[in-house]
Design an enzyme around this catalytic site. Structure first.
Site, PDB file in Angstrom:
ATOM      1  N   ASP A  47      16.923   5.668  -0.887  1.00  0.00           N
ATOM      2  CA  ASP A  47      16.629   4.379  -0.270  1.00  0.00           C
ATOM      3  C   ASP A  47      16.931   3.251  -1.252  1.00  0.00           C
ATOM      4  OD1 ASP A  47      15.366   2.804   1.950  1.00  0.00           O
ATOM      5  OD2 ASP A  47      14.144   2.153   0.248  1.00  0.00           O
TER       6      ASP A  47
ATOM      7  N   TYR B  86      17.126  -4.929  -5.071  1.00  0.00           N
ATOM      8  CA  TYR B  86      16.592  -4.133  -6.180  1.00  0.00           C
ATOM      9  C   TYR B  86      17.482  -4.270  -7.429  1.00  0.00           C
ATOM     10  CZ  TYR B  86      13.958  -1.859  -2.375  1.00  0.00           C
ATOM     11  OH  TYR B  86      13.163  -1.599  -1.277  1.00  0.00           O
TER      12      TYR B  86
ATOM     13  N   LYS C  63      19.763  -2.414   2.372  1.00  0.00           N
ATOM     14  CA  LYS C  63      19.107  -3.486   3.149  1.00  0.00           C
ATOM     15  C   LYS C  63      19.757  -4.843   2.896  1.00  0.00           C
ATOM     16  CE  LYS C  63      14.892  -0.866   2.318  1.00  0.00           C
ATOM     17  NZ  LYS C  63      14.948  -0.426   0.901  1.00  0.00           N
TER      18      LYS C  63
ATOM     19  N   HIS D 216      16.004  -6.600   5.696  1.00  0.00           N
ATOM     20  CA  HIS D 216      14.940  -6.276   4.738  1.00  0.00           C
ATOM     21  C   HIS D 216      13.584  -6.884   5.122  1.00  0.00           C
ATOM     22  CE1 HIS D 216      14.478  -5.056   0.261  1.00  0.00           C
ATOM     23  NE2 HIS D 216      13.333  -4.954   0.876  1.00  0.00           N
TER      24      HIS D 216
ATOM     25  N   LEU E 181       2.840   6.447  -1.652  1.00  0.00           N
ATOM     26  CA  LEU E 181       1.764   6.829  -2.582  1.00  0.00           C
ATOM     27  C   LEU E 181       0.864   5.622  -2.870  1.00  0.00           C
ATOM     28  CD1 LEU E 181       4.016   8.786  -5.149  1.00  0.00           C
ATOM     29  CD2 LEU E 181       2.781   9.706  -3.169  1.00  0.00           C
TER      30      LEU E 181
HETATM   31  P1  A2P Z   1       6.645   7.399 -12.083  1.00  0.00           P
HETATM   32  O1  A2P Z   1       7.975   6.782 -11.778  1.00  0.00           O
HETATM   33  O2  A2P Z   1       6.266   7.282 -13.517  1.00  0.00           O
HETATM   34  O3  A2P Z   1       6.534   8.803 -11.549  1.00  0.00           O
HETATM   35  P2  A2P Z   1       5.355   4.477  -4.405  1.00  0.00           P
HETATM   36  O4  A2P Z   1       6.499   5.395  -4.103  1.00  0.00           O
HETATM   37  O5  A2P Z   1       4.222   4.589  -3.438  1.00  0.00           O
HETATM   38  O6  A2P Z   1       5.814   3.034  -4.545  1.00  0.00           O
HETATM   39  O7  A2P Z   1       4.734   4.913  -5.816  1.00  0.00           O
HETATM   40  C1  A2P Z   1       5.546   4.895  -6.958  1.00  0.00           C
HETATM   41  C2  A2P Z   1       4.678   4.970  -8.184  1.00  0.00           C
HETATM   42  O8  A2P Z   1       3.952   6.222  -8.168  1.00  0.00           O
HETATM   43  C3  A2P Z   1       5.434   4.943  -9.470  1.00  0.00           C
HETATM   44  O9  A2P Z   1       4.665   4.191 -10.396  1.00  0.00           O
HETATM   45  C4  A2P Z   1       5.505   6.397  -9.902  1.00  0.00           C
HETATM   46  O10 A2P Z   1       5.522   6.510 -11.309  1.00  0.00           O
HETATM   47  C5  A2P Z   1       4.232   6.973  -9.330  1.00  0.00           C
HETATM   48  N1  A2P Z   1       4.400   8.369  -8.882  1.00  0.00           N
HETATM   49  C6  A2P Z   1       5.474   8.915  -8.300  1.00  0.00           C
HETATM   50  N2  A2P Z   1       5.254  10.206  -7.993  1.00  0.00           N
HETATM   51  C7  A2P Z   1       3.991  10.484  -8.395  1.00  0.00           C
HETATM   52  C8  A2P Z   1       3.180  11.647  -8.348  1.00  0.00           C
HETATM   53  N3  A2P Z   1       3.647  12.779  -7.843  1.00  0.00           N
HETATM   54  N4  A2P Z   1       1.933  11.566  -8.878  1.00  0.00           N
HETATM   55  C9  A2P Z   1       1.463  10.410  -9.403  1.00  0.00           C
HETATM   56  N5  A2P Z   1       2.184   9.275  -9.468  1.00  0.00           N
HETATM   57  C10 A2P Z   1       3.431   9.302  -8.965  1.00  0.00           C
END
Ligand code: A2P
Length: 313
Positions: A47, A52, A81, A114, A208
């Site tokens: 994506d 970005y 986007k 977007h 997340l």
């Molecule tokens: P990192 O790049 O150090 O893994 P979202 O996709 O909801 O925007 O969240 C992205 C954020 O979540 C990034 O800061 C990423 O950090 C962190 N992240 C990605 N995968 C995981 C995971 N499996 N567990 C905890 N944090 C994660």
């Protein structure tokens, strides 16, 4: 669940892999490596977005992966986007052209508007620069991109139910996707029901809850119901949040630049959240994390966050 959750079929007939690598806030110098790691790990969906500012590096990474025979273009699903400064119909073609140049591709699998608003040309995103958009006009230009084959599907992002409804009323080519914030703490119940009834796929950004973003009060991975399900299933909270999204019928776009978390986030297929645990997610108190307060002012285009999201807040 199981195998059927690997793809969602869009209203174009295309298959969209249910997990895609998000690339928002991926810094130059790390984004290329993250894309390579993800594709080597089995991701087939990336994506992207013009704003970005990392599509050039993604393009270089893709080119190398194609040249090395790791993956073929037709095996990938690439989204990008149209940025808010390019919503005038005469700017739309240029918008996708610059993205295609940077990504070194002939087409994208999905091209999204977007945001539903526009900014004055030559300006950056701030509340003073927001101006009303003419989405029907922009959509005509998006439809031309679809007709030309440069965008194999077209859609929108950050559209409320009302804005999507207005678009559906005038669309010749139906939007295939609405990409919005969606996770256990902001489930988009109303929008999801509407999307499902119209055949518009809901794709979840920040699945997340964007825990690494300073200005976001992230509370997804430490939600007690998410943690409880993770403990019972022997999975991580992140995996549970992603699997929840897929079981709801959403594609999910987790972002990670860390190899082990990139792998972890794709390990969501050969298990599922059983009904009794899944039902618990409906009790989670709902909070929109990406509210868009910075787009709102008493003398601006949107006077309140409620107005921006047409009451879905
Ligand atoms: P990192 O790049 O150090 O893994 P979202 O996709 O909801 O925007 O969240 C992205 C954020 O979540 C990034 O800061 C990423 O950090 C962190 N992240 C990605 N995968 C995981 C995971 N499996 N567990 C905890 N944090 C994660």
């Amino acid at each position: 669940m199981g195998e059927i959750a690997r793809f969602f079929t869009l209203n174009t007939g295309a298959h969209m892999p249910s997990v895609g690598l998000g690339t928002w806030q991926m810094e130059p110098g790390v984004v290329g490596e993250a894309v390579v790691t993800a594709i080597k790990a089995g991701y087939r969906h990336i994506d992207c977005a013009r704003i970005y500012r990392n599509e050039k590096e993604i393009g270089l990474a893709l080119k190398k992966l194609f040249n090395d025979g790791v993956v073929k273009r037709e095996e990938l699903f690439i989204t990008s986007k149209l940025w808010c400064d390019s919503l005038d119909p005469e700017d739309v073609a240029e918008g996708i052209e610059s993205t295609l140049n940077d990504l070194q591709l002939d087409y994208v699998d999905l091209y999204l508007i977007h945001w539903p608003f526009q900014i004055k040309k030559g300006t950056t995103l701030s509340v003073e620069n927001l101006i009303e958009s003419d989405i029907p006009c922009t959509w005509r230009a998006m439809e031309k991109l679809f007709d030309s084959g440069k965008a194999r599907a077209i859609g929108v992002s950050n559209f409320s139910t009302k804005k999507l409804e207005d678009l559906l009323r005038i669309a010749r080519v139906l939007p295939a996707v609405n990409q919005v914030e969606c996770h256990p703490v902001w489930q988009q119940a109303k929008l999801r029901t509407f999307c499902q009834s119209k055949g518009v796929h809901l794709s979840a950004y920040s699945p997340l809850g964007s825990p690494g973003t300073k200005w976001i009060r992230s509370n997804v991975l430490d939600n007690p119901i998410v943690i409880d399900a993770a403990e019972k299933l022997g999975k991580t909270p992140a995996q549970v949040a992603l699997r929840w999204g897929i079981q709801m019928g959403n594609s999910v776009l987790p972002k990670s630049t860390n190899k082990s978390r990139i792998l972890e986030n794709l390990d969501v297929y050969d298990w599922s959240i059983p009904d009794e645990l899944f039902a618990m997610f409906t009790t989670i108190q709902q909070v929109r994390l990406i509210r868009g307060d910075i787009f709102v002012s008493s003398h601006g285009l949107y006077k309140s966050v409620e107005e921006l999201w047409d009451g879905e807040i």
